[in-house]
Design a protein around this motif. Structure first.
Motif, short mmCIF file in Angstrom:
data_model
loop_
_atom_site.label_atom_id
_atom_site.label_comp_id
_atom_site.label_asym_id
_atom_site.label_seq_id
_atom_site.Cartn_x
_atom_site.Cartn_y
_atom_site.Cartn_z
N ALA A 83 88.06 45.49 39.94
CA ALA A 83 89.48 45.76 40.23
C ALA A 83 90.12 44.53 40.87
O ALA A 83 91.22 44.10 40.50
N LEU A 84 89.40 43.95 41.81
CA LEU A 84 89.91 42.76 42.51
C LEU A 84 90.06 41.58 41.54
O LEU A 84 91.03 40.82 41.62
N HIS A 85 89.09 41.46 40.63
CA HIS A 85 89.12 40.38 39.64
C HIS A 85 90.45 40.40 38.89
O HIS A 85 91.14 39.38 38.77
N TRP A 86 90.87 41.57 38.40
CA TRP A 86 92.09 41.63 37.60
C TRP A 86 93.34 41.57 38.47
O TRP A 86 94.37 41.01 38.06
N ALA A 87 93.27 42.13 39.67
CA ALA A 87 94.44 42.04 40.57
C ALA A 87 94.70 40.59 40.93
O ALA A 87 95.85 40.11 40.90
N ASP A 88 93.62 39.85 41.24
CA ASP A 88 93.76 38.41 41.55
C ASP A 88 94.32 37.65 40.36
O ASP A 88 95.18 36.79 40.49
N ALA A 89 93.80 37.98 39.16
CA ALA A 89 94.25 37.27 37.96
C ALA A 89 95.74 37.47 37.77
O ALA A 89 96.48 36.52 37.44
N ALA A 90 96.22 38.69 37.98
CA ALA A 90 97.65 38.97 37.77
C ALA A 90 98.50 38.22 38.80
O ALA A 90 99.50 37.58 38.46
N VAL A 91 98.08 38.30 40.06
CA VAL A 91 98.88 37.66 41.12
C VAL A 91 98.85 36.13 40.96
O VAL A 91 99.89 35.47 41.07
N HIS A 92 97.67 35.57 40.67
CA HIS A 92 97.59 34.11 40.51
C HIS A 92 98.40 33.62 39.31
O HIS A 92 98.91 32.50 39.30
N ALA A 93 98.53 34.47 38.30
CA ALA A 93 99.32 34.06 37.13
C ALA A 93 100.81 34.11 37.43
O ALA A 93 101.62 33.61 36.66
N GLY A 94 101.16 34.78 38.53
CA GLY A 94 102.58 34.80 38.92
C GLY A 94 103.25 36.15 38.78
O GLY A 94 104.47 36.27 38.96
N ALA A 95 102.49 37.21 38.46
CA ALA A 95 103.09 38.55 38.38
C ALA A 95 103.34 39.08 39.79
O ALA A 95 102.63 38.74 40.73
N THR A 96 104.35 39.91 39.91
CA THR A 96 104.60 40.61 41.18
C THR A 96 103.87 41.94 41.13
O THR A 96 104.00 42.69 40.17
N LEU A 97 103.09 42.20 42.16
CA LEU A 97 102.27 43.41 42.20
C LEU A 97 102.74 44.27 43.36
O LEU A 97 102.75 43.81 44.51
N ARG A 98 103.15 45.50 43.06
CA ARG A 98 103.65 46.39 44.13
C ARG A 98 102.86 47.69 44.11
O ARG A 98 102.78 48.36 43.08
N THR A 99 102.27 48.03 45.24
CA THR A 99 101.48 49.26 45.33
C THR A 99 102.23 50.29 46.19
O THR A 99 103.18 49.95 46.88
N GLY A 100 101.78 51.54 46.11
CA GLY A 100 102.48 52.60 46.82
C GLY A 100 103.84 52.90 46.19
O GLY A 100 104.73 53.44 46.83
N VAL A 101 103.98 52.54 44.93
CA VAL A 101 105.26 52.67 44.22
C VAL A 101 105.04 53.54 42.98
O VAL A 101 104.25 53.18 42.11
N THR A 102 105.73 54.67 42.92
CA THR A 102 105.54 55.60 41.80
C THR A 102 106.75 55.58 40.88
O THR A 102 107.89 55.67 41.37
N VAL A 103 106.51 55.46 39.60
CA VAL A 103 107.60 55.60 38.64
C VAL A 103 107.73 57.10 38.35
O VAL A 103 106.79 57.73 37.88
N THR A 104 108.89 57.66 38.67
CA THR A 104 109.05 59.11 38.58
C THR A 104 109.71 59.55 37.28
O THR A 104 109.59 60.70 36.90
N GLY A 105 110.47 58.67 36.64
CA GLY A 105 111.14 59.10 35.41
C GLY A 105 112.04 58.01 34.87
O GLY A 105 111.97 56.85 35.32
N TRP A 106 112.85 58.38 33.92
CA TRP A 106 113.73 57.44 33.24
C TRP A 106 115.16 57.88 33.46
O TRP A 106 115.45 59.07 33.47
N SER A 107 116.05 56.90 33.54
CA SER A 107 117.44 57.25 33.75
C SER A 107 118.16 57.49 32.44
O SER A 107 119.27 57.94 32.43
N ASP A 108 117.54 57.14 31.34
CA ASP A 108 118.25 57.15 30.08
C ASP A 108 117.43 57.79 28.96
O ASP A 108 117.54 57.40 27.82
N ALA A 109 116.64 58.79 29.31
CA ALA A 109 115.74 59.36 28.31
C ALA A 109 116.50 59.96 27.12
O ALA A 109 115.97 60.08 26.04
N ALA A 110 117.76 60.33 27.35
CA ALA A 110 118.50 61.01 26.29
C ALA A 110 118.91 60.07 25.16
O ALA A 110 119.27 60.51 24.09
N VAL A 111 118.93 58.76 25.42
CA VAL A 111 119.34 57.82 24.37
C VAL A 111 118.20 56.85 24.08
O VAL A 111 118.22 55.71 24.47
#
Ligand SMILES: Cc1cc2nc3c(=O)[nH]c(=O)nc-3n(C[C@H](O)[C@H](O)[C@H](O)COP(=O)(O)OP(=O)(O)OC[C@H]3O[C@@H](n4cnc5c(N)ncnc54)[C@H](O)[C@@H]3O)c2cc1C
Length: 438
Positions: A83-111
């Motif tokens: 798990a750490l291997h891939w988390a490090d790879a993502a962060v070192h590549a420059g991705a932003t990693l945010r934990t404790g964050v839940t995607v609850t839904g979509w604002s535009d599911a109807a279209v």
């Protein structure tokens, strides 16, 4: 862990923040993190990965056994190291990693078609609406708990899935019980046996409805001969017994007998369900057989700009497969950011019994590229090595593939993608069918 957290909440109730990113990846398991690492490494797009858990890494975080990473890192790793291997790879590549964050839904599911992709997110810092040019769903899969398996009886303590068990033992370091029955005999069931043994719990039986185990022979032999764990085949748990704490399980055997096994712990293993809630809410078409998003060979769902990878598509393959899909999906995601289109025509790929499901399960004749390198299937009964997989459309045979060894339920069967360019166009909805010739 170098991960960014959302800004701290102020004294007043936080209003909803509106933000935009190029690519939003939902799920920081091996699939989502690997994808983020490859996309971010291009330096051309902003990538944000969010996960509802407090730590990134997905399921391997609580798999404290080795058996991860051989393919990617060339050495065996424990789940947390992986798990750490891939988390490090993502962060070192420059991705932003945010934990404790839940995607609850979509604002535009109807279209679903041309609308920008906007998702609603919640975290301890408040709510956000994130607009993204592409969204990758990497939300994984979970084991069906006892209630979903409709096992009758009382509701005693001591009932787990493998995931619950591993979190209890390794993450929360709480005691489990003394005598356990493991329901299932696939590879994850043997992981449960291992965790129970490490926690000092005697495994009094493994139980499977099938006439054989479905794990690597060496794993099953080790459990049975070296650790003395009996495997009861052709049997299912008919009832849970005990009040307050489990006192036993009633077994129904295929020959009509009923027996009781005394135990204070039972672990329901395998029997996966993709975590498809978010896909469903976004109007993404699910495949009837896998119950994950229907995707083509480029991991595209039928909603333009929405991709899906990992266990969400085929619960559950090894972590290396999920990570590999994440890496392979980077190309199609980048292509979407450039040309902005989704698949126009999608030919369904369906299976006949005893095959259960196939992934990917749509083909775009204009772009039959199967980035996955082939198809993953499952069967519900054993197929001998003399069997062949036959691919046909409208009565025309496109491909025949002999199985080189037996295929058993709950284990991967692979089908080459060599035939996909010959599917032909035709938006008549005629599916490609995969059947078994014995
Ligand atoms: C008990 C067990 C043992 C295993 N042992 C092995 C092994 O030895 N070797 C091996 O190779 N594989 C093993 N596997 C399989 C491996 O864990 C999976 O292949 C891998 O985790 C799949 O990765 P993924 O990224 O698709 O999903 P996951 O790892 O499941 O990650 C999905 C992530 O999405 C997040 N998420 C879901 N919904 C939301 C949402 N709405 N908002 C924000 N975040 C969300 C979840 O919190 C999770 O972190 C094991 C699996 C289990 C269950």
């Amino acid at each position: 862990m170098n991960s960014e957290q959302p800004p701290a909440a102020t004294g007043r109730a936080p209003g909803r923040r509106e933000r935009a990113v190029d690519v939003l990846v939902v799920g920081a398991g091996p699939a989502g993190l690997a994808l983020a690492s490859r996309l971010a490494a291009t330096g051309s797009v902003g990538v944000e990965v969010v996960d509802r858990e407090d730590e990134p890494g997905g399921v391997p975080r609580h798999c404290f056994h080795s058996g991860f990473g051989l393919r990617e890192a060339g050495r065996p790793m424990t789940g947390p190291a992986y798990a750490l291997h891939w988390a490090d790879a993502a962060v070192h590549a420059g991705a932003t990693l945010r934990t404790g964050v839940t995607v609850t839904g979509w604002s535009d599911a109807a279209v679903p078609a041309a609308a920008p992709l906007r998702v609603d997110v919640t975290s301890p810092a408040g709510t956000e609406r994130i607009t993204a040019r592409a969204v990758v769903l990497a939300t994984g899969a979970r084991e069906r708990p006892r209630a979903a398996r409709l096992v009758p009886g009382t509701r005693p303590g001591g009932v787990f899935t493998t995931g619950d068990l591993q979190r209890t033992v390794h993450v929360h370091r709480r005691p489990v019980g003394r005598r356990a029955v493991v329901v299932g005999a696939e590879s994850v069931s043997y992981s449960a046996v291992r965790t129970l043994r490490e926690a000092g719990v005697e495994v009094v039986a493994m139980v499977t409805e099938l006439p054989y185990h479905q794990a690597a022979p060496v794993t099953a032999l080790d459990a049975r001969l070296r650790h003395g764990v009996p495997l009861l085949v052709g049997a299912r748990v008919g009832e849970l017994l005990g009040r307050g704490r489990l006192s036993g399980v009633a077994l129904r055997h295929r020959d009509g007998r009923s027996t009781t096994v005394a135990c204070d712990t039972v672990v329901f293993t395998g029997d996966w369900i993709p975590d498809h809630e978010l896909a469903r809410r976004g109007g993404v078409t699910l495949d009837r057989a896998t119950r994950g998003p229907a995707v083509d060979g480029s991991f595209r769902t039928d909603r333009a700009g929405v991709f899906a990878v990992g266990s969400l598509l085929h619960a559950v393959e090894p972590a290396g497969t999920a990570a590999r899909e994440g890496l392979l999906a980077a190309g199609p995601v980048l292509r979407h950011l450039t040309d902005g289109t989704g698949p126009a025509v999608r030919v369904p790929v369906e299976v006949d019994a005893p095959l259960l499901w196939i992934a990917p399960n749509r083909i775009d004749p204009a772009d039959p590229c199967v980035a996955t390198g082939g198809f993953t299937l499952r069967t519900e009964s054993r197929l001998g090595p003399w069997s062949s997989l036959v691919v046909s459309r409208g009565g025309r045979v496109l491909h025949r593939q002999r199985l080189l060894r037996s295929a058993v339920p709950n284990r991967t069967v692979r089908l080459s993608a060599a035939w996909t360019a010959n599917v032909g166009a035709g938006a008549d909805g005629e599916p490609v069918r995969i059947s078994v010739e014995r």
